[in-house]
Design a protein around this motif. Structure first.
Motif, short mmCIF file in Angstrom:
data_model
loop_
_atom_site.label_atom_id
_atom_site.label_comp_id
_atom_site.label_asym_id
_atom_site.label_seq_id
_atom_site.Cartn_x
_atom_site.Cartn_y
_atom_site.Cartn_z
N ARG A 1 -33.42 -60.54 30.28
CA ARG A 1 -34.78 -60.29 29.80
C ARG A 1 -35.65 -61.52 30.01
O ARG A 1 -35.15 -62.64 30.07
CB ARG A 1 -34.78 -59.90 28.32
CG ARG A 1 -34.37 -61.00 27.37
CD ARG A 1 -34.28 -60.47 25.95
NE ARG A 1 -33.90 -61.51 24.99
CZ ARG A 1 -33.63 -61.28 23.71
NH1 ARG A 1 -33.69 -60.04 23.22
NH2 ARG A 1 -33.30 -62.28 22.90
N GLN A 2 -36.94 -61.26 30.12
CA GLN A 2 -37.89 -62.35 30.26
C GLN A 2 -39.05 -62.11 29.31
O GLN A 2 -39.81 -61.15 29.47
CB GLN A 2 -38.41 -62.46 31.70
CG GLN A 2 -39.29 -63.67 31.92
CD GLN A 2 -39.53 -63.95 33.38
OE1 GLN A 2 -39.39 -63.07 34.23
NE2 GLN A 2 -39.90 -65.18 33.70
N ALA A 3 -39.15 -62.97 28.34
CA ALA A 3 -40.23 -62.91 27.36
C ALA A 3 -41.47 -63.61 27.92
O ALA A 3 -41.34 -64.46 28.82
CB ALA A 3 -39.81 -63.56 26.06
N PRO A 4 -42.64 -63.28 27.42
CA PRO A 4 -43.87 -63.93 27.91
C PRO A 4 -43.79 -65.44 27.82
O PRO A 4 -43.45 -65.99 26.76
CB PRO A 4 -44.95 -63.37 26.98
CG PRO A 4 -44.42 -62.06 26.53
CD PRO A 4 -42.93 -62.25 26.41
N GLU B 1 -33.49 -64.70 30.83
CA GLU B 1 -32.24 -65.09 30.19
C GLU B 1 -31.25 -63.93 30.17
O GLU B 1 -31.63 -62.75 30.14
CB GLU B 1 -32.50 -65.56 28.75
CG GLU B 1 -33.05 -64.50 27.83
CD GLU B 1 -33.19 -64.97 26.39
OE1 GLU B 1 -32.84 -66.13 26.08
OE2 GLU B 1 -33.68 -64.16 25.56
N PHE B 2 -29.99 -64.29 30.15
CA PHE B 2 -28.89 -63.32 30.07
C PHE B 2 -28.90 -62.68 28.69
O PHE B 2 -29.04 -63.36 27.67
CB PHE B 2 -27.57 -64.04 30.31
CG PHE B 2 -26.36 -63.19 30.10
CD1 PHE B 2 -25.67 -63.23 28.90
CD2 PHE B 2 -25.87 -62.38 31.11
CE1 PHE B 2 -24.54 -62.47 28.68
CE2 PHE B 2 -24.73 -61.61 30.92
CZ PHE B 2 -24.07 -61.66 29.70
N LEU C 1 -21.10 -62.86 34.90
CA LEU C 1 -21.49 -64.20 34.51
C LEU C 1 -22.91 -64.22 33.97
O LEU C 1 -23.62 -63.22 34.04
CB LEU C 1 -21.35 -65.14 35.72
CG LEU C 1 -19.93 -65.21 36.29
CD1 LEU C 1 -19.89 -66.15 37.49
CD2 LEU C 1 -18.94 -65.65 35.23
N ARG C 2 -23.32 -65.37 33.46
CA ARG C 2 -24.58 -65.45 32.73
C ARG C 2 -25.73 -66.05 33.54
O ARG C 2 -26.83 -66.19 33.01
CB ARG C 2 -24.38 -66.23 31.43
CG ARG C 2 -23.40 -65.56 30.49
CD ARG C 2 -23.03 -66.43 29.30
NE ARG C 2 -22.01 -65.77 28.49
CZ ARG C 2 -22.22 -65.21 27.31
NH1 ARG C 2 -23.43 -65.26 26.77
NH2 ARG C 2 -21.26 -64.62 26.64
#
Length: 124
Positions: free
Chosen positions: A38-41, A46-47, A105-106
């Motif tokens: 996910r990617q927050a504003p 991130e994993f 993997l992360r």
């Protein structure tokens, strides 16, 4: 070649639930480990969670353990992310990704195929 398409993102109140889906094309879905990022504003991607090829093993970021559950249905070429007890900090665009490695993997660079993302907004 694998094409991924996420769905299920929407606006939800804090404490609510959502289920994200990621449908994959092709007949080799079971050969890939899958993950959600996910990617927050204003933040880096991130994993969030990963799942093994068979679905027997799952992995989670500490921030989502106990609230989010990843699963897959290889017969339907689909991976899911059940999201419960949502918090405003879960607001982000959620991406599914596929990797030919043996374990999920992360790191982003381990994943070859990515979907376009689905937006989740959690209001307080």
């Amino acid at each position: 070649q694998v094409q991924l398409a996420e769905s299920g993102g929407q606006l939800v109140q804090a404490g609510g639930s959502l289920r994200l889906s990621c449908a994959a094309s092709g007949r080799t879905f079971s050969r890939y480990v899958m993950a959600w990022f996910r990617q927050a504003p204003g933040k880096e991607r991130e994993f969030v969670s990963g799942i093994s090829r068979s679905g027997d093993s799952t992995y989670y970021a500490d921030s989502v353990k106990g609230r989010l559950t990843i699963s897959r249905d290889n017969a339907k070429n689909t991976v899911y992310l059940q999201m419960n007890s949502l918090k405003p900090e879960d607001t982000a665009v959620y991406y599914c990704a596929a990797s030919g490695l043996l374990v999920p993997l992360r790191q982003e660079y381990e994943y070859t195929y990515w979907g376009q993302g689905t937006r989740v907004t959690v209001s307080s």
